[in-house]
Design a protein around this motif. Structure first.
Motif, mmCIF file in Angstrom:
data_model
loop_
_atom_site.group_PDB
_atom_site.id
_atom_site.type_symbol
_atom_site.label_atom_id
_atom_site.label_comp_id
_atom_site.label_asym_id
_atom_site.label_seq_id
_atom_site.Cartn_x
_atom_site.Cartn_y
_atom_site.Cartn_z
ATOM 1 N N LYS A 1 -79.778 76.385 -39.825
ATOM 2 C CA LYS A 1 -78.588 76.851 -39.114
ATOM 3 C C LYS A 1 -77.336 76.462 -39.879
ATOM 4 C CE LYS A 1 -80.565 77.398 -34.717
ATOM 5 N NZ LYS A 1 -81.881 76.835 -35.198
ATOM 6 N N THR A 2 -77.334 75.250 -40.387
ATOM 7 C CA THR A 2 -76.180 74.850 -41.191
ATOM 8 C C THR A 2 -76.621 74.259 -42.530
ATOM 9 O OG1 THR A 2 -76.104 72.655 -40.231
ATOM 10 C CG2 THR A 2 -74.680 74.312 -39.229
ATOM 11 N N VAL A 3 -75.724 74.454 -43.472
ATOM 12 C CA VAL A 3 -75.940 73.956 -44.828
ATOM 13 C C VAL A 3 -74.722 73.145 -45.214
ATOM 14 C CG1 VAL A 3 -75.912 74.717 -47.228
ATOM 15 C CG2 VAL A 3 -77.452 75.816 -45.608
ATOM 16 N N ILE A 4 -74.946 71.970 -45.755
ATOM 17 C CA ILE A 4 -73.800 71.192 -46.247
ATOM 18 C C ILE A 4 -73.802 71.260 -47.762
ATOM 19 C CG2 ILE A 4 -75.015 68.956 -46.325
ATOM 20 C CD1 ILE A 4 -71.521 69.118 -44.968
ATOM 21 N N LYS A 5 -72.608 71.404 -48.314
ATOM 22 C CA LYS A 5 -72.531 71.592 -49.762
ATOM 23 C C LYS A 5 -71.657 70.532 -50.412
ATOM 24 C CE LYS A 5 -71.892 75.610 -51.456
ATOM 25 N NZ LYS A 5 -70.865 76.612 -51.707
ATOM 26 N N SER A 6 -72.027 70.215 -51.623
ATOM 27 C CA SER A 6 -71.178 69.350 -52.414
ATOM 28 C C SER A 6 -70.845 70.146 -53.658
ATOM 29 C CB SER A 6 -71.936 68.079 -52.770
ATOM 30 O OG SER A 6 -71.283 67.434 -53.816
ATOM 31 N N ASN B 1 -76.238 66.882 -39.151
ATOM 32 C CA ASN B 1 -76.990 67.995 -38.581
ATOM 33 C C ASN B 1 -77.424 69.075 -39.558
ATOM 34 O OD1 ASN B 1 -76.875 66.888 -35.997
ATOM 35 N ND2 ASN B 1 -74.758 67.602 -35.774
ATOM 36 N N ALA B 2 -76.969 68.965 -40.790
ATOM 37 C CA ALA B 2 -77.275 70.048 -41.734
ATOM 38 C C ALA B 2 -78.773 70.104 -42.027
ATOM 39 C CB ALA B 2 -76.495 69.841 -43.017
ATOM 40 N N ASP B 3 -79.270 71.341 -42.171
ATOM 41 C CA ASP B 3 -80.691 71.520 -42.470
ATOM 42 C C ASP B 3 -80.954 71.477 -43.972
ATOM 43 O OD1 ASP B 3 -81.472 72.151 -39.686
ATOM 44 O OD2 ASP B 3 -80.065 73.816 -40.019
ATOM 45 N N THR C 1 -74.790 64.585 -49.215
ATOM 46 C CA THR C 1 -75.332 65.936 -49.298
ATOM 47 C C THR C 1 -76.767 65.930 -49.821
ATOM 48 O OG1 THR C 1 -73.122 66.774 -49.742
ATOM 49 C CG2 THR C 1 -74.954 68.221 -50.325
ATOM 50 N N THR C 2 -77.016 65.040 -50.768
ATOM 51 C CA THR C 2 -78.317 65.084 -51.426
ATOM 52 C C THR C 2 -79.353 64.197 -50.765
ATOM 53 O OG1 THR C 2 -77.566 63.351 -52.934
ATOM 54 C CG2 THR C 2 -77.345 65.621 -53.684
ATOM 55 N N THR C 3 -78.942 63.385 -49.795
ATOM 56 C CA THR C 3 -79.931 62.492 -49.184
ATOM 57 C C THR C 3 -80.173 62.749 -47.697
ATOM 58 O OG1 THR C 3 -78.139 60.898 -49.008
ATOM 59 C CG2 THR C 3 -79.758 60.514 -50.746
ATOM 60 N N LEU C 4 -79.157 63.183 -46.965
ATOM 61 C CA LEU C 4 -79.341 63.315 -45.520
ATOM 62 C C LEU C 4 -80.213 64.507 -45.104
ATOM 63 C CD1 LEU C 4 -75.924 62.117 -44.072
ATOM 64 C CD2 LEU C 4 -78.118 60.932 -44.067
ATOM 65 N N PRO C 5 -79.881 65.725 -45.556
ATOM 66 C CA PRO C 5 -80.704 66.858 -45.096
ATOM 67 C C PRO C 5 -82.139 66.775 -45.633
ATOM 68 C CG PRO C 5 -78.591 67.608 -45.973
ATOM 69 C CD PRO C 5 -78.744 66.172 -46.356
ATOM 70 N N LYS C 6 -83.044 67.388 -44.928
ATOM 71 C CA LYS C 6 -84.458 67.319 -45.306
ATOM 72 C C LYS C 6 -84.731 68.071 -46.606
ATOM 73 C CE LYS C 6 -86.836 66.535 -40.996
ATOM 74 N NZ LYS C 6 -87.181 67.216 -39.766
ATOM 75 N N THR C 7 -83.919 69.105 -46.846
ATOM 76 C CA THR C 7 -84.129 69.899 -48.055
ATOM 77 C C THR C 7 -82.888 69.822 -48.938
ATOM 78 O OG1 THR C 7 -85.422 71.405 -46.708
ATOM 79 C CG2 THR C 7 -84.783 72.188 -48.895
#
Ligand code: SF4
Lengths: 477, 251
Positions: free
Chosen positions: A106-111, A197-199, A227-233
């Motif tokens: 649903k959401t994507v977090i970007k760096s 919450n980012a996927d 960004t690189t550690t929290l989301p599962k992917t």
């Protein structure tokens, strides 16, 4: 085609030139960055040696890009990651979209990632209903403003505090103080939830180390770590030229990057990631996907433009460029701005939308002089102009004039006649002091803002034949 | 020492006094000067605009014109840089001309570079009252790597105060066809240069490339600022003459 700014070049330039705020802030920023770089160079002491070494590393890597890409990809896979080679923008984004759908994201977090900018990832994600949020402060600001980065390392360099406060106020639904720390606090607060919450986390990659399959990120905000550690992917989008062979090589280029960019010795955060989370790891993503993007880069391979792939995206060439200072990054129209953009964009995408870019330079060479990996940027601009001339893209009048020029150069008598004629033709336009303030034909553009000297009554050549060769006149002339 | 002058199309046509000053100064320092009449433009306008075939035509003619020269001296940093740097690349794929281009390139010097580094003259007997600032042209400073030499010559002029130009490394906005093709940007650049010049409160602007000086002078005049503009050779020679007339009136 991925033209990002729909206005034609002339209008983009006009927009930049007519924005006094933009020009002032670029001026200030350039002064700051230049000073910083100078200080850093002094501390380093032997900058030239560093440049030579970094250039050698970049040259070697790009010459053997196949080999190192292969080594890197193999190591990423050995570490448990997945590698996808995307030849085009479309392929890169399609892969990402497939992944997002598979993960029901649903959401994507970007760096910050220039490649994702290049491939218009945010727009494509939006189309399938996935919200993409920029976590880098500068990128977040321009995302809210629905703009593009205007500098490689300081993407929101063109925005002032008031403009930022206004953008944030819209999100907050209330007035916000125009104060840097308050604004940063607000952004941090906003982003915190998004991180949790980012996927999927999408990052760029400053350097990829082939010998271990690691990717290295450089940032001042720490957002890259989240960004690189929290989301599962975790998805890495990188240009295929971002490779360095070894950690030792990394040391050389990494030492130059922040020094050239902002004058910092090192940035606040340097993050190295080798594969996804392992069994006993406390945190980290479950999956790591590396998308290695060509998107026109191989156009440069094996050509005289190959060394543009040496670029480490430090932005130093922008920081010294007087043209960039006056027109700003958006005038360049593409993702990459300033001198490097003027060279790179037509190589990546062809001349069709970018015919003017190679001419957006006075060829002063400040960019070439400063580039930490010694890319001959201004020489490449000349070569690109030559390519345009060869493709008959230059204006007809200009071709005609230069054809005449060529003929006259081949025939000195004709050349002399030409100089003589110019003298007589221009005479009626000159004032008492021997200057023209309204020139005919091609001089018109010049004399709109500047006087133009009239040809001398007696040319040097005439003087030489009359008196010069015998020692000159008694009065010394 | 025998020196052949490459006077450049711009000086030939618009600024003959610069060439004349060079002739006289070189002679004063023991050179035998000649001016091959078959010389043409160095081809830089064509080269920078992408017309490399036409640039090659010009280069060949210039190489022919100077084939017997021992040293070639030019009052333009950018033309000297054009020959030194781009002539060999222009003929990189041409077996016949590559060596000729390289040999020619090796003989070419910018005026102040030649005075200081070859003739070993860094001080001239000259005087000129005034406050001067010096504009480093990009091609001379970056392309040719010459920046200290003209300043040394200038500093030897008695009565002349030489002040630093702020942001001296910035381009004046000339750039050949850039000045008309990208006229709006070029204007902003020259305006900024003018601003920096005025900030020095100098009444004299000196440079080593008439193309840049023509650009800056054109703007200074249009805006009505009374800053005098000189090529370094011109000011030196003017100073030498003043010095001599002072000497003779003292006797
Ligand atoms: S071209 Fe050179 S100076 Fe410009 S961003 Fe790339 S590495 Fe830095």
């Amino acid at each position: 085609m991925s033209l990002s700014n729909p206005l034609p070049f002339k209008q983009r330039v006009e927009q930049g030139l007519n924005d006094p705020f933009l020009r002032q802030s670029l001026k200030n920023a350039q002064a700051r960055f230049r000073e910083g770089k100078q200080r850093a160079a002094q501390i380093l002491g032997n900058l030239e040696e560093w440049r030579t070494r970094a250039e050698a590393i970049r040259h070697h890597t790009i010459e053997h890009l196949d080999y190192y890409l292969d080594q890197f990809a193999t190591n990423v896979e050995n570490n448990g990651g997945t590698v996808f080679f995307a030849e085009t923008e479309q392929e890169a984004v399609d892969y990402l979209i497939r992944l997002a759908k598979a993960k029901q994201a649903k959401t994507v977090i970007k760096s910050k990632s220039m490649v994702s900018e290049e491939t218009h990832v945010n727009k494509r994600l939006e189309e399938i209903g996935v919200e993409a949020i920029e976590s880098d402060l500068g990128e977040y600001i321009i995302q809210l403003a629905k703009e593009m980065p205007s500098h490689i390392i300081a993407p929101a360099i063109h925005k002032n505090r008031r403009q930022i406060a206004q953008l944030f106020a819209e999100v907050a639904g209330k007035e916000l103080p125009e104060d840097t720390s308050a604004l940063t606090r607000f952004a941090r607060h906003q982003l915190r939830d998004k991180f949790l919450n980012a996927d999927i986390g999408i990052s760029g990659c400053n350097f990829a180390v082939a010998e271990t399959g690691s990717i290295v990120l450089v940032s001042n905000e720490g957002n890259a770590r989240l960004t690189t550690t929290l989301p599962k992917t975790h998805v890495v989008m990188m240009g295929m030229e971002r490779i360095v062979p070894t950690w030792e090589d990394l040391d050389a280029v990494l030492s130059l990057l922040p020094r050239s960019a902002t004058g910092q010795k090192i940035t606040s955060y340097v993050t190295a990631l080798t594969g996804p989370r392992r069994e006993n790891d406390q945190d980290g993503p479950e999956e790591m996907h590396v998308i290695i993007v060509d998107n026109g880069r191989s156009n440069a391979l094996g050509t005289e433009y190959q060394s543009i792939l040496h670029c480490i995206r430090c932005g130093a060439c922008l920081n010294v460029c007087p043209v960039y200072r006056h027109i700003g990054g958006h005038a360049y129209g593409g993702v990459y701005t300033g001198p490097v953009g003027a060279v790179l964009t037509p190589i990546l995408e062809g001349f069709d939308e970018w015919e003017e870019l190679p001419y957006a330079s006075s060829l002063c060479g400040a960019c070439t002089e400063t580039c930490p990996v010694k890319i001959p940027l201004h020489d490449m601009l000349i070569d690109l102009r030559r390519d345009e001339v060869d493709e008959k893209r230059s204006p007809g009048v200009e071709r005609f004039i230069f054809r005449l020029f060529g003929t006259a150069m081949n025939n000195p008598a004709l050349y002399r006649l030409g100089l003589k004629m110019a003298k007589h033709l221009l005479k009626p336009f000159a004032d008492d002091e021997g200057f023209l303030n309204k020139g005919p034909g091609p001089l018109k553009a010049w004399t709109e803002e500047r006087d133009f000297p009239a040809p001398a009554k007696e040319s040097f050549r005439e003087w030489w034949q009359r008196a010069g060769r015998y020692g000159g006149d008694p009065d010394g002339r | 020492m025998r020196v052949s002058l490459f006077i450049t199309c711009l000086s030939d046509c618009f600024f003959p006094r610069v060439g004349q000053a060079v002739v006289h100064l070189l002679r004063r320092h023991g050179c035998e000067v000649d001016f091959p009449l078959e010389q043409v433009c160095c081809g830089q306008p064509a080269y920078n605009s992408g017309y490399h075939e036409e640039a090659r035509t010009a280069a060949k003619q210039l190489i022919r014109a100077f084939k017997n020269a021992q040293y070639v001296v030019s009052p333009s940093g950018s033309c000297a840089a054009m020959i030194r740097h781009y002539y060999p690349t222009l003929f990189a794929a041409d077996d016949e001309w590559r060596d000729k281009a390289q040999q020619f390139a090796d003989k070419v010097y910018e005026f102040s570079q030649f005075m200081v580094n070859i003739l070993k003259v860094s001080s001239v007997d000259a005087c000129y009252e005034g406050r001067a600032t010096y504009h480093h042209s990009c091609h001379m400073m970056r392309g040719l790597g010459v920046s200290g030499e003209p300043l040394r010559l200038l500093q030897s002029i008695k009565g002349l105060e030489v002040v630093d130009l702020p942001y001296h490394q910035d381009c004046c906005g000339f750039g050949g066809t850039f000045a008309v093709k990208m006229k709006e940007i070029s204007e902003q650049m020259v305006d900024e240069k003018v601003e920096h010049i005025l900030a020095t409160q100098a009444n004299i602007l000196v440079g080593s490339d008439m193309a840049c000086l023509m650009n800056i002078q054109g703007r200074l005049r249009r805006l009505g600022y009374p800053v005098q503009v000189f090529h370094v050779a011109e000011l030196l020679y003017e100073g030498v003459q003043r010095y001599e007339s002072l000497q003779s009136s003292a006797i």
